[in-house]
Design an enzyme around this catalytic site. Sequence first.
Site, PDB file in Angstrom:
ATOM      1  N   GLY A 115     -37.967  17.506  69.871  1.00 20.16           N
ATOM      2  CA  GLY A 115     -37.178  16.697  68.948  1.00 20.16           C
ATOM      3  C   GLY A 115     -37.193  15.225  69.350  1.00 20.16           C
ATOM      4  N   GLY A 117     -35.571  13.388  71.640  1.00 18.37           N
ATOM      5  CA  GLY A 117     -35.720  13.023  73.053  1.00 18.37           C
ATOM      6  C   GLY A 117     -37.143  13.218  73.533  1.00 18.37           C
ATOM      7  CB  THR A 138     -34.955  19.502  65.981  1.00 19.60           C
ATOM      8  OG1 THR A 138     -33.534  19.683  66.068  1.00 19.60           O
ATOM      9  CG2 THR A 138     -35.262  18.397  64.982  1.00 19.60           C
ATOM     10  CG  ASP A 140     -30.363  19.000  65.446  1.00 17.10           C
ATOM     11  OD1 ASP A 140     -30.444  18.472  66.579  1.00 17.10           O
ATOM     12  OD2 ASP A 140     -29.805  20.094  65.247  1.00 17.10           O
ATOM     13  NE  ARG A 175      -6.566  34.866  57.157  1.00 16.77           N
ATOM     14  CZ  ARG A 175      -6.820  35.831  58.037  1.00 16.77           C
ATOM     15  NH1 ARG A 175      -8.083  36.217  58.238  1.00 16.77           N
ATOM     16  NH2 ARG A 175      -5.853  36.394  58.722  1.00 16.77           N
ATOM     17  N   GLY A 183     -26.371  20.385  64.307  1.00 16.07           N
ATOM     18  CA  GLY A 183     -27.073  19.265  63.701  1.00 16.07           C
ATOM     19  C   GLY A 183     -27.032  18.009  64.539  1.00 16.07           C
ATOM     20  CD  GLU A 235     -23.612  20.225  66.881  1.00 17.80           C
ATOM     21  OE1 GLU A 235     -23.039  20.905  67.751  1.00 17.80           O
ATOM     22  OE2 GLU A 235     -24.827  20.030  66.884  1.00 17.80           O
ATOM     23  NE  ARG A 262      -6.746  33.762  61.258  1.00 22.27           N
ATOM     24  CZ  ARG A 262      -5.505  33.566  60.819  1.00 22.27           C
ATOM     25  NH1 ARG A 262      -5.149  32.365  60.336  1.00 22.27           N
ATOM     26  NH2 ARG A 262      -4.619  34.562  60.851  1.00 22.27           N
ATOM     27  NE  ARG A 271     -31.128  25.754  70.107  1.00 24.07           N
ATOM     28  CZ  ARG A 271     -30.555  25.171  71.168  1.00 24.07           C
ATOM     29  NH1 ARG A 271     -29.690  24.179  70.970  1.00 24.07           N
ATOM     30  NH2 ARG A 271     -30.821  25.572  72.383  1.00 24.07           N
TER      31      ARG A 271
HETATM   32  O1  F6P Z   1     -30.890  19.845  68.883  1.00 25.45           O
HETATM   33  C1  F6P Z   1     -30.615  21.164  68.558  1.00 25.45           C
HETATM   34  C2  F6P Z   1     -29.208  21.501  68.972  1.00 25.45           C
HETATM   35  O2  F6P Z   1     -28.942  22.827  68.641  1.00 25.45           O
HETATM   36  C3  F6P Z   1     -28.149  20.623  68.326  1.00 25.45           C
HETATM   37  O3  F6P Z   1     -27.900  20.982  66.975  1.00 25.45           O
HETATM   38  C4  F6P Z   1     -26.994  20.877  69.254  1.00 25.45           C
HETATM   39  O4  F6P Z   1     -26.019  19.859  69.190  1.00 25.45           O
HETATM   40  C5  F6P Z   1     -27.696  20.887  70.615  1.00 25.45           C
HETATM   41  O5  F6P Z   1     -29.014  21.345  70.371  1.00 25.45           O
HETATM   42  C6  F6P Z   1     -27.062  21.805  71.637  1.00 25.45           C
HETATM   43  O6  F6P Z   1     -27.680  21.489  72.880  1.00 25.45           O
HETATM   44  P1  F6P Z   1     -27.798  22.588  74.045  1.00 25.45           P
HETATM   45  O7  F6P Z   1     -28.828  23.592  73.625  1.00 25.45           O
HETATM   46  O8  F6P Z   1     -28.254  21.773  75.239  1.00 25.45           O
HETATM   47  O9  F6P Z   1     -26.443  23.206  74.219  1.00 25.45           O
END
Ligand code: F6P
Length: 350
Positions: A115, A117, A138, A140, A175, A183, A235, A262, A271
């Site tokens: 991704g 990085g 990714t 994301d 609810r 993401g 998130e 909830r 993933r």
């Molecule tokens: O980049 C993919 C991802 O799943 C993001 O959506 C999430 O914030 C991050 O990786 C979680 O990182 P790790 O796998 O290091 O917990």
Amino acid sequence: MNKKTSKRIGILTAGGDCPGINAAIRGVGKTAIVKYGMEVIGFSSGFSGLINKEYSILEENQLSGILTLGGTILGTSREKPFKKRTRKFSDIDKPTLIKKHYAELELDCLVCIGGNGTQKTAAKLTSNGLNIIGIPKTIDNDVWGTDVTFGFDSALGIATEAIDRLHSTANSHKRIMVIEIMGHDAGWLALYAGMAGGGDVILIPEIEYELDVIYNYLENRAAKKKSYSIVVVAEGILKPKLKSAARFISQKIRKHTGLETRETILGYVQRGGSPNAMDRILATRFGSYAAELIAKDNYGLMVSKRGDDISSVPLHEVGGNLRTVPIDHSLIKKARGLGICMGDYCVPLS
Ligand code: F6P
């Protein structure tokens, strides 16, 4: 390692895993071996494998049967070689070790599947004189320079199915159900899953939400005898991410509206598992195209998808950039037109 008789390429997979990575490895490796007679080696655990010279030879038979496999047969890590110097390897720093091992293994090219990085590191290694090809992956979907990354469509299916399931339990109990979607700092997955799953409220990091707007919207729905509501949150809407976004929003709704609420944090299931058909195709196209670039000695590029075409963009343009959801994105306009609340203001219920 045998005496090199043809081009030798290294492959590594880095960053968060996702469905389709093995399909991409297969695409690069099989095209390189079958079409171009190249040698292929796979490094373990992302850049750590290159730093520690941990690798395996990938023959054609090692690349069979992996198209449908989730995760990565090479393993991955979040190692960032340029992040800081380390004394762990005497006084040699990680980038120097990478260049040293790249030369010792007589690599003609290194393929970095990852991704943001990873592509940033790939760009830096290019500047350090290595022949690099990046392949964007990714869930994301936030890698700059490509319309889409593989992993996204599979995660979208997983998240959409989860939201579908929340409708029946929310309806049974009358609810509010809040679901947190991954993401990182982008809202692509939450926006698309929220639309596909029929979310009533969709919160993404790109649009600043106001809690009062959310409370009023949900109270209006309750007043109009809508028996339940689904709230989809990315998130990344909480900064800093000290706690779960879904738990935070759910607690606020419960406290300020009195509506029974909830939350579900979907997490890593997004993933996991086998890539869907579209991601298998996209990952294979990306991998094959990477091998074509290598055959032409075309380096310093990241493979990308524009429309339905597979092409490439310079790595130095990708590194350090993030692809977030434009606030005028057509899907956001459609959501507002449907009366979906995006957290900032809502079209009043008719
Ligand atoms: O980049 C993919 C991802 O799943 C993001 O959506 C999430 O914030 C991050 O990786 C979680 O990182 P790790 O796998 O290091 O917990």
